[in-house]
Design a protein around this motif. Structure first.
Motif, short mmCIF file in Angstrom:
data_model
loop_
_atom_site.label_atom_id
_atom_site.label_comp_id
_atom_site.label_asym_id
_atom_site.label_seq_id
_atom_site.Cartn_x
_atom_site.Cartn_y
_atom_site.Cartn_z
N GLY A 22 0.82 -1.20 0.00
CA GLY A 22 0.00 0.00 0.00
C GLY A 22 0.86 1.25 0.00
O GLY A 22 2.06 1.20 -0.30
N PHE A 23 0.26 2.38 0.33
CA PHE A 23 0.96 3.66 0.34
C PHE A 23 0.44 4.48 1.51
O PHE A 23 -0.78 4.55 1.72
N ASN A 55 -8.51 2.75 11.12
CA ASN A 55 -8.07 3.46 9.93
C ASN A 55 -7.92 4.95 10.20
O ASN A 55 -8.33 5.44 11.26
N LYS A 56 -7.34 5.65 9.25
CA LYS A 56 -7.19 7.11 9.32
C LYS A 56 -7.77 7.74 8.05
O LYS A 56 -7.55 7.24 6.94
N TYR A 57 -8.47 8.83 8.24
CA TYR A 57 -9.11 9.55 7.13
C TYR A 57 -8.07 10.14 6.20
O TYR A 57 -7.07 10.74 6.62
N VAL A 58 -8.32 9.98 4.88
CA VAL A 58 -7.45 10.56 3.85
C VAL A 58 -8.22 11.66 3.13
O VAL A 58 -9.29 11.40 2.54
N HIS A 63 -6.04 11.47 -2.55
CA HIS A 63 -6.67 10.27 -3.10
C HIS A 63 -5.87 9.66 -4.25
O HIS A 63 -5.85 8.43 -4.43
N ALA A 64 -5.20 10.48 -5.03
CA ALA A 64 -4.48 9.97 -6.20
C ALA A 64 -3.33 9.04 -5.81
O ALA A 64 -2.91 8.19 -6.61
N SER A 65 -2.83 9.18 -4.59
CA SER A 65 -1.70 8.36 -4.17
C SER A 65 -2.12 7.01 -3.60
O SER A 65 -1.28 6.14 -3.37
#
Length: 406
Positions: A22-23, A55-58, A63-65
């Motif tokens: 993942g990233f 989880n953590k909010y992005v 989003h592109a990453s």
């Protein structure tokens, strides 16, 4: 290690078809809402069961990453963490297209002819976890990392597919039993929340009781006796989850001074206030001693005897809630010269609570509390016993020491 007939020696490379990473995008330090995108924290797999709420909010700008969304029928594997937790793995049972893996996690898929549930069990077994820890690199035990090549080189005993399926089926039986007990535990904890908000406040009364409830300072129902150690008592600490615990048994060593005559003595049933911040309890924790003998605790702790044992039971159950402790203690805080937070023993007794004055009603409420606590202790013991049984089964079944009929 000698294997049974039709079993083969192999490595994880033979049973895993793909590894995807993942990233770690820039995140906000909060859990995402269902409609928002997020990356998983390593806590999502640390207990061996997948928990998407970790989880953590992005934000949209990141989003592109994002890559590698959570997909059903895969295994999420922790590739980087402390020495004890690296290699934690959990099965994903449903798609969640808004949640993505971080760069600390991998998605693993089984190879053709490999049962998914057998594979995740193999990754979780003690022997495999130990081998993964050995293969991990890093100079500090607090942060270890394993490369894909090292992971796939870990040896594994591979049974034929029908036997893989049978082994997985047996182990799932234990999982189902543990999950049912965990549901019972969750129900018990929900009832305890109800007790704090209804029975401990007089909002709901027990049948047959109509005595007075009054808002009183704790100084009316608790007394600071001021007794100190005699040299014969054992030194105890106070734990959030276990209450008063022997310091050596709980912490592995004694942190007491060589002379303990000035330590505070705790009588059975006494209430102890620690004053020191601990996890969700930044102003300290409040516990009743359930020890059947006199012990001693740090002289920094406040020690108080309740007017009745039942009062102590009620206060102990009320103050197991971080919110209840904060609501009681926060108005009592006095800041010191260096902006330190302090609550003296006298100040601790000035706070007010609404409590039943009838000793019979106090005892009836305490009886309900103790029944709930006994039930929870039994559930916890059963969970621990089944968990130990499952670990033993995994060791026997996954190495071929015990065979199953297919």
């Amino acid at each position: 290690m000698t294997l049974p007939m039709r079993w083969s020696h192999g490595t994880l490379d033979d049973v895993i078809s793909s590894v995807r990473g993942g990233f770690s995008a820039k995140c906000d330090d909060r859990q995402a809402l269902p409609s928002e995108r997020a990356v998983l924290k390593t806590g999502a797999v640390l207990n061996g069961r997948f928990d998407a709420t970790q989880n953590k909010y992005v934000p949209p700008s990141e989003h592109a990453s994002l890559r590698t969304p959570v997909s059903a029928g895969t295994i999420v594997f922790c590739r980087k963490n402390s020495e004890d937790t690296i290699g934690a793995a959990a099965l994903v049972e449903r798609d969640d297209p808004n949640i993505f893996l971080s760069d600390l996690l991998w998605e693993l898929r089984p190879a053709t002819g490999v049962d998914l549930h057998w594979l995740v069990s193999s990754l979780k077994c003690d022997r495999t976890r130990k081998l993964i820890q050995i293969e991990a690199t890093g100079t500090q035990s607090t942060m270890k990392n394993i490369s894909q090549g090292r992971l796939l080189s870990v040896p594994v005993a591979i049974p034929p597919l029908p036997e893989q399926r049978k082994i997985a089926e047996i182990l799932r039986t234990w999982d189902v039993a543990i999950q049912k007990l965990e549901a019972l535990r969750a129900g018990n904890l929900r009832r305890r929340v109800w007790l704090r908000s209804h029975l401990f406040t007089g909002r709901t009364r027990l049948p047959g009781y109509s005595g007075t409830w009054r808002e009183v300072p704790l100084g009316e129902v608790l007394t600071e006796h001021g007794l100190q150690g005699t040299g014969a008592e054992q030194v105890f600490s106070v734990s959030v989850h276990k209450g008063l615990v022997n310091q050596i048994e709980h912490l592995g060593r004694s942190f007491a001074a060589s002379e303990t005559g000035h330590y505070n003595r705790v009588l059975p049933g006494d209430i102890v206030y620690t004053k020191s911040p601990t996890g969700d309890f930044p102003l300290g924790i409040i516990k009743q001693s359930k020890i059947g003998q006199e012990v001693i605790v740090s002289p920094l702790y406040g020690v108080f005897t309740p007017a009745t044992y039942a009062f102590g039971v009620i206060l102990d159950a009320l103050f197991e809630s971080p919110i209840a402790v904060r609501n009681y203690l926060h108005p009592l805080v006095q800041k010191g010269a260096k902006n330190t937070i302090a609550i003296t023993n006298c100040r601790f007794l000035e706070g007010k609570l609404r409590l039943p004055m009838d000793p019979a009603e106090q005892a009836a409420i305490a009886e309900i509390v103790e029944a709930s606590q006994s039930e929870l202790a039994c559930i916890e013991a059963e969970i621990q016993a089944l968990t130990r049984q499952k670990r033993g089964l995994m060791q026997k079944l996954l190495t071929g020491e015990w065979r199953v009929s297919c």
